[in-house]
Motif scaffolding. Structure first.
Motif, PDB file in Angstrom:
ATOM      1  N   GLN A   3       0.843  -1.183   0.000  1.00  8.39           N
ATOM      2  CA  GLN A   3       0.000   0.000   0.000  1.00  8.39           C
ATOM      3  C   GLN A   3       0.884   1.241   0.000  1.00  8.39           C
ATOM      4  O   GLN A   3       2.069   1.177   0.331  1.00  8.39           O
ATOM      5  CB  GLN A   3      -0.918   0.015   1.232  1.00  8.39           C
ATOM      6  CG  GLN A   3      -1.897  -1.153   1.282  1.00  8.39           C
ATOM      7  CD  GLN A   3      -2.847  -1.053   2.454  1.00  8.39           C
ATOM      8  OE1 GLN A   3      -3.285   0.041   2.817  1.00  8.39           O
ATOM      9  NE2 GLN A   3      -3.191  -2.188   3.056  1.00  8.39           N
ATOM     10  N   VAL A  33       1.986   4.482   1.639  1.00  4.63           N
ATOM     11  CA  VAL A  33       1.961   4.924   3.033  1.00  4.63           C
ATOM     12  C   VAL A  33       2.334   6.397   3.130  1.00  4.63           C
ATOM     13  O   VAL A  33       3.382   6.826   2.639  1.00  4.63           O
ATOM     14  CB  VAL A  33       2.936   4.098   3.900  1.00  4.63           C
ATOM     15  CG1 VAL A  33       2.861   4.549   5.359  1.00  4.63           C
ATOM     16  CG2 VAL A  33       2.622   2.608   3.782  1.00  4.63           C
ATOM     17  N   ASP A  50       0.011   7.664  10.721  1.00  2.00           N
ATOM     18  CA  ASP A  50       0.199   7.200   9.344  1.00  2.00           C
ATOM     19  C   ASP A  50      -1.136   6.809   8.701  1.00  2.00           C
ATOM     20  O   ASP A  50      -2.061   6.340   9.383  1.00  2.00           O
ATOM     21  CB  ASP A  50       1.140   5.994   9.304  1.00  2.00           C
ATOM     22  CG  ASP A  50       2.529   6.324   9.818  1.00  2.00           C
ATOM     23  OD1 ASP A  50       2.812   7.524  10.023  1.00  2.00           O
ATOM     24  OD2 ASP A  50       3.327   5.393  10.004  1.00  2.00           O
ATOM     25  N   ASN A  92      -2.623   4.605   5.248  1.00  2.00           N
ATOM     26  CA  ASN A  92      -2.315   3.690   4.144  1.00  2.00           C
ATOM     27  C   ASN A  92      -3.407   3.765   3.083  1.00  2.00           C
ATOM     28  O   ASN A  92      -4.598   3.827   3.401  1.00  2.00           O
ATOM     29  CB  ASN A  92      -2.213   2.245   4.649  1.00  2.00           C
ATOM     30  CG  ASN A  92      -1.087   2.074   5.654  1.00  2.00           C
ATOM     31  OD1 ASN A  92      -0.187   2.901   5.727  1.00  2.00           O
ATOM     32  ND2 ASN A  92      -1.135   1.002   6.429  1.00  2.00           N
TER      33      ASN A  92
END
Length: 530
Positions: A278, A280, A290, A292
């Motif tokens: 993915q 990020v 974070d 994704n």
């Protein structure tokens, strides 16, 4: 375990995804029902490849996944034909540099080279058969169609060379001589592709299909270009340079139009992610932590909704670019490749064994080769052997004024010339004019009907000897002396003129003093400068 065979529809999905346009879609689908597609992509070996080359390379990875046979053409002859963008003396070196660069990019993204064919244009474009087809094509192609076809690709100038008109025809013939079903390129080549579809059948050759990538904006929001330093990241840029350029890149909060950062993610990063990876975006905990993204659409929506800040997006892209460039940079640490880069792209005006002429023989025809300076006329009188000529003593910031002979006697009075600031071309070979040696040329705007000539005017605060440069070419070094046999001045002069406001420019690049003041003509707009 054997890999599952893709269906024709699955193959077409891979071939067509993220493209802006496909010409000949039915033809491609019909071929895929019988066999794998044969595709070629060509690149003219001119300026240094940059990070935008990952865009076509990621599509070539798609083609290979779809089982296509792919040929990469290093179009060395085309590079020369595009208004001398690549000097003949450097073609072999630049082609070699491109080959190393493209192969390094492909290895960086995991594309197996054994499944590709690499061809240099001059391997077949100088053959008897190809040359005869060029002549056959020239007998049916109109000047209008040739110029129109190259309008988005070949450098456009007011007085085009015949070489630039040949360019689209050669690219069309490449499809036949490489024996492909389809050509892949940017949408900026659409006119060449439709030119090919029109004219190849007139020579008895099959019409090919065409696959077109969108044009990915550069970091400044315009097309990523080798000649515009701030718009692109070089393949060999250090992480520090990548960070600096991305920091300056256009990426307005919520703006998804002409956003080079987002476009790079769409056309390079996401196509190269495997099924478990993915994208990020790392953020501080206080900013939400974070995030994704499984798809580009989800990332684009989050950015448009202001859920992702430009700084965080740039940091995520920075990490991806450095990951892609790291193996390329490592390959080019080899001494032989460093030497190749230095020889293929020599610095303009760089000395080689104290021989300035040798250094510049291989340089491109760019305006920084001209030594143009602000001068002040400290004395002027009529030529003793010709009333239409003036003999001027001009202060150019040197130890003594230069003697220059100008044909201005019929256009400017002696009183108007005395103490006037002028623009002087200083590195022409000295010539005797009616017995008096002239060591330069006063540059003027000039029209033929009715005949008018006006010396160019520097800004009033300009200083004698101040260097005059051209926008986007400020850092180049001028030749010590222009070689008259090479006709550098003559080749540059055809595109040197005033614009509609009277300001001097070369191919749209403004003529400026080093301090940024514009050079102008008071009376003559849209006039040649000579």
């Amino acid at each position: 375990m054997c890999e599952r065979q893709l269906s024709p529809d699955e193959k077409y999905h891979l071939i067509g995804r993220n493209l802006q346009e496909v010409l000949g879609e039915d033809k491609i689908k019909s071929i895929l029902k019988e066999r794998d597609l044969k595709i070629y992509w060509g690149t003219a070996t001119t300026g240094k490849p940059h990070v935008a080359y990952f865009v076509p390379m990621s599509k070539i990875a798609d083609f290979l996944r779809a089982g296509a046979e792919v040929t990469i053409l290093f179009a060395d002859l085309h590079a020369y034909l595009d208004n001398l963008k690549a000097p003949w003396e450097l073609l072999a070196l630049r082609t070699e540099y491109y080959e190393h660069s493209i192969k390094a990019i492909l290895r960086s993204i995991g594309v197996p080279l054994e499944k590709l064919k690499f061809v240099k244009g001059t391997e077949y474009q100088l053959s008897k058969e190809y040359t005869l087809d060029v002549y056959r094509l020239s007998s049916v192609v109109t000047e209008h169609d040739a110029k129109k076809a190259g309008a988005e690709v070949v450098k456009q100038v007011d007085h085009p060379l015949l070489s630039g008109l040949l360019y689209p025809g050669l690219q069309a013939l490449d499809e036949e001589y490489l024996k492909v079903d389809a050509q892949f390129g940017g949408v900026d080549q659409r006119k060449i592709f439709t030119f090919s579809e029109k004219y190849l059948p007139q020579l008895g050759y099959a019409k090919r299909a065409h696959l077109m990538n969108p044009m990915v904006p550069g970091l400044t929001g315009t097309k990523m270009s080798s000649s515009e330093e701030d718009s692109k990241i070089d393949l060999l840029d250090s992480p520090a340079n990548v960070k600096k350029k991305l920091r300056k890149a256009f990426c307005e909060p919520g703006n998804i139009e002409n956003n080079g950062i987002l476009s790079f993610v769409k056309h390079v990063v996401f196509p190269l992610l495997n099924e478990t990876e993915q994208f990020v975006v790392k953020r501080k905990a206080e900013d939400g932590g974070d995030v994704n993204f499984k798809t580009f659409d989800a990332l684009e929506k989050a950015f448009a909704d202001l859920a992702i800040h430009p700084t965080d997006l740039k940091s995520a892209v920075e990490a991806q670019i450095n990951r892609l460039l790291a193996p390329v940079i490592k390959e080019f640490e080899a001494p032989e490749l460093k030497k190749l880069l230095e020889n293929a792209y020599p610095q303009p005006g760089k000395q080689k064994g104290n021989n300035q002429a040798t250094a510049n023989n291989a340089d491109e025809i760019i305006p920084s080769r001209l030594d143009i300076r602000v001068g002040k006329v400290v004395r002027v009188e009529r030529h003793p052997n010709a009333d239409s000529l003036y003999v001027e003593q001009i202060d150019l910031g040197e130890a003594e004024p230069r003697t220059i002979v100008s044909g201005l006697g019929e256009f400017v009075t002696i009183e108007e010339m005395q103490n006037r600031l002028v623009v002087v071309l200083c590195n022409l070979k000295p010539v005797k004019i009616r017995g008096i040696e002239s060591k330069g040329m006063v540059l003027c705007a000039s029209v033929e009907t009715p005949r008018q000539v006006e010396p160019l005017l520097p800004p009033a605060d300009a200083i004698s000897g101040e260097k005059i440069v051209f926008e986007n070419y400020e850092d180049g070094s001028s030749d010590a002396l222009l070689n008259p046999k090479k006709k550098i001045w003559e080749k540059l002069q055809v595109d040197l003129k005033t614009n509609s406001d009277g300001f001097g420019h070369w191919q749209g690049n403004a003529m400026l003093t080093k301090s940024g003041g514009k050079i102008r003509s008071n009376a003559l707009a849209n006039a040649p400068i000579k």
